[in-house]
Design a protein around this motif. Structure first.
Motif, PDB file in Angstrom:
ATOM      1  N   LYS A   1      10.986  -4.868  10.063  1.00 12.01           N
ATOM      2  CA  LYS A   1       9.886  -5.818   9.812  1.00 12.01           C
ATOM      3  C   LYS A   1       9.262  -6.272  11.129  1.00 12.01           C
ATOM      4  O   LYS A   1       8.040  -6.320  11.258  1.00 12.01           O
ATOM      5  CB  LYS A   1      10.387  -7.033   9.027  1.00 12.01           C
ATOM      6  N   PHE A   2      10.111  -6.621  12.092  1.00 12.14           N
ATOM      7  CA  PHE A   2       9.624  -7.057  13.401  1.00 12.14           C
ATOM      8  C   PHE A   2       8.779  -5.973  14.062  1.00 12.14           C
ATOM      9  O   PHE A   2       7.682  -6.219  14.557  1.00 12.14           O
ATOM     10  CB  PHE A   2      10.812  -7.438  14.298  1.00 12.14           C
ATOM     11  N   ASP A   3       9.330  -4.751  14.066  1.00 12.05           N
ATOM     12  CA  ASP A   3       8.604  -3.634  14.683  1.00 12.05           C
ATOM     13  C   ASP A   3       7.263  -3.395  13.997  1.00 12.05           C
ATOM     14  O   ASP A   3       6.240  -3.203  14.670  1.00 12.05           O
ATOM     15  CB  ASP A   3       9.438  -2.355  14.634  1.00 12.05           C
ATOM     16  N   LEU A   4       7.241  -3.399  12.669  1.00  6.96           N
ATOM     17  CA  LEU A   4       5.991  -3.163  11.940  1.00  6.96           C
ATOM     18  C   LEU A   4       4.975  -4.263  12.192  1.00  6.96           C
ATOM     19  O   LEU A   4       3.775  -3.985  12.348  1.00  6.96           O
ATOM     20  CB  LEU A   4       6.268  -3.011  10.446  1.00  6.96           C
ATOM     21  N   LEU A   5       5.438  -5.505  12.240  1.00  4.57           N
ATOM     22  CA  LEU A   5       4.527  -6.622  12.535  1.00  4.57           C
ATOM     23  C   LEU A   5       3.908  -6.494  13.919  1.00  4.57           C
ATOM     24  O   LEU A   5       2.812  -6.986  14.170  1.00  4.57           O
ATOM     25  CB  LEU A   5       5.255  -7.959  12.414  1.00  4.57           C
ATOM     26  N   ASN A   6       4.616  -5.815  14.807  1.00  4.60           N
ATOM     27  CA  ASN A   6       4.122  -5.623  16.164  1.00  4.60           C
ATOM     28  C   ASN A   6       3.481  -4.253  16.360  1.00  4.60           C
ATOM     29  O   ASN A   6       3.254  -3.818  17.477  1.00  4.60           O
ATOM     30  CB  ASN A   6       5.263  -5.846  17.168  1.00  4.60           C
ATOM     31  N   GLY A   7       3.201  -3.573  15.251  1.00  9.55           N
ATOM     32  CA  GLY A   7       2.477  -2.302  15.304  1.00  9.55           C
ATOM     33  C   GLY A   7       3.299  -1.108  15.750  1.00  9.55           C
ATOM     34  O   GLY A   7       2.737  -0.062  16.058  1.00  9.55           O
ATOM     35  N   ASP A   8       4.607  -1.245  15.796  1.00  9.51           N
ATOM     36  CA  ASP A   8       5.463  -0.137  16.237  1.00  9.51           C
ATOM     37  C   ASP A   8       6.099   0.542  15.030  1.00  9.51           C
ATOM     38  O   ASP A   8       6.973  -0.024  14.386  1.00  9.51           O
ATOM     39  CB  ASP A   8       6.546  -0.659  17.180  1.00  9.51           C
ATOM     40  N   GLU A   9       5.663   1.760  14.743  1.00  7.69           N
ATOM     41  CA  GLU A   9       6.205   2.532  13.628  1.00  7.69           C
ATOM     42  C   GLU A   9       7.172   3.613  14.093  1.00  7.69           C
ATOM     43  O   GLU A   9       7.705   4.368  13.279  1.00  7.69           O
ATOM     44  CB  GLU A   9       5.062   3.176  12.837  1.00  7.69           C
ATOM     45  N   THR A  10       7.416   3.684  15.382  1.00  5.99           N
ATOM     46  CA  THR A  10       8.233   4.754  15.960  1.00  5.99           C
ATOM     47  C   THR A  10       9.639   4.774  15.385  1.00  5.99           C
ATOM     48  O   THR A  10      10.122   5.823  14.941  1.00  5.99           O
ATOM     49  CB  THR A  10       8.314   4.598  17.491  1.00  5.99           C
ATOM     50  N   THR A  11      10.312   3.634  15.379  1.00  3.15           N
ATOM     51  CA  THR A  11      11.710   3.626  14.946  1.00  3.15           C
ATOM     52  C   THR A  11      11.853   3.912  13.456  1.00  3.15           C
ATOM     53  O   THR A  11      12.780   4.617  13.052  1.00  3.15           O
ATOM     54  CB  THR A  11      12.399   2.295  15.291  1.00  3.15           C
ATOM     55  N   ILE A  12      10.952   3.386  12.636  1.00  3.60           N
ATOM     56  CA  ILE A  12      11.027   3.656  11.194  1.00  3.60           C
ATOM     57  C   ILE A  12      10.747   5.137  10.930  1.00  3.60           C
ATOM     58  O   ILE A  12      11.377   5.758  10.085  1.00  3.60           O
ATOM     59  CB  ILE A  12      10.116   2.733  10.354  1.00  3.60           C
ATOM     60  N   ASP A  13       9.826   5.712  11.686  1.00  3.60           N
ATOM     61  CA  ASP A  13       9.537   7.138  11.555  1.00  3.60           C
ATOM     62  C   ASP A  13      10.776   7.963  11.901  1.00  3.60           C
ATOM     63  O   ASP A  13      11.136   8.889  11.162  1.00  3.60           O
ATOM     64  CB  ASP A  13       8.365   7.516  12.465  1.00  3.60           C
ATOM     65  N   GLU A  14      11.434   7.622  12.992  1.00  3.92           N
ATOM     66  CA  GLU A  14      12.645   8.347  13.390  1.00  3.92           C
ATOM     67  C   GLU A  14      13.752   8.184  12.349  1.00  3.92           C
ATOM     68  O   GLU A  14      14.445   9.146  12.022  1.00  3.92           O
ATOM     69  CB  GLU A  14      13.117   7.864  14.756  1.00  3.92           C
TER      70      GLU A  14
END
Length: 64
Positions: A19-32
């Motif tokens: 959630k934190f990453d997505l709110l900050n525009g980072d989709e890298t970790t969820i993609d991995e």
């Protein structure tokens, strides 16, 4: 704490991080992370009307 409780705590912590990453525009970790999920599980997450579109991905024996 039981293994089941510890696993749930881990899952909850990972969800919070996603959630934190997505709110900050980072989709890298969820993609991995999703690249480790079998195709059939990814497809089942989608609405049933979309399953046929990805049917060919579920025919790979290595992904069962």
């Amino acid at each position: 704490m039981s293994k089941e409780e510890l696993k749930q705590q881990l899952i909850d912590t990972v969800i919070d991080r996603i959630k934190f990453d997505l709110l900050n525009g980072d989709e890298t970790t969820i993609d991995e992370l999703l690249n480790f999920v079998p195709n059939k599980n990814l497809v089942w997450f989608l609405p049933e009307r979309d399953w046929e579109k990805y049917q060919s991905l579920n025919q790979n024996k290595e992904d069962e």
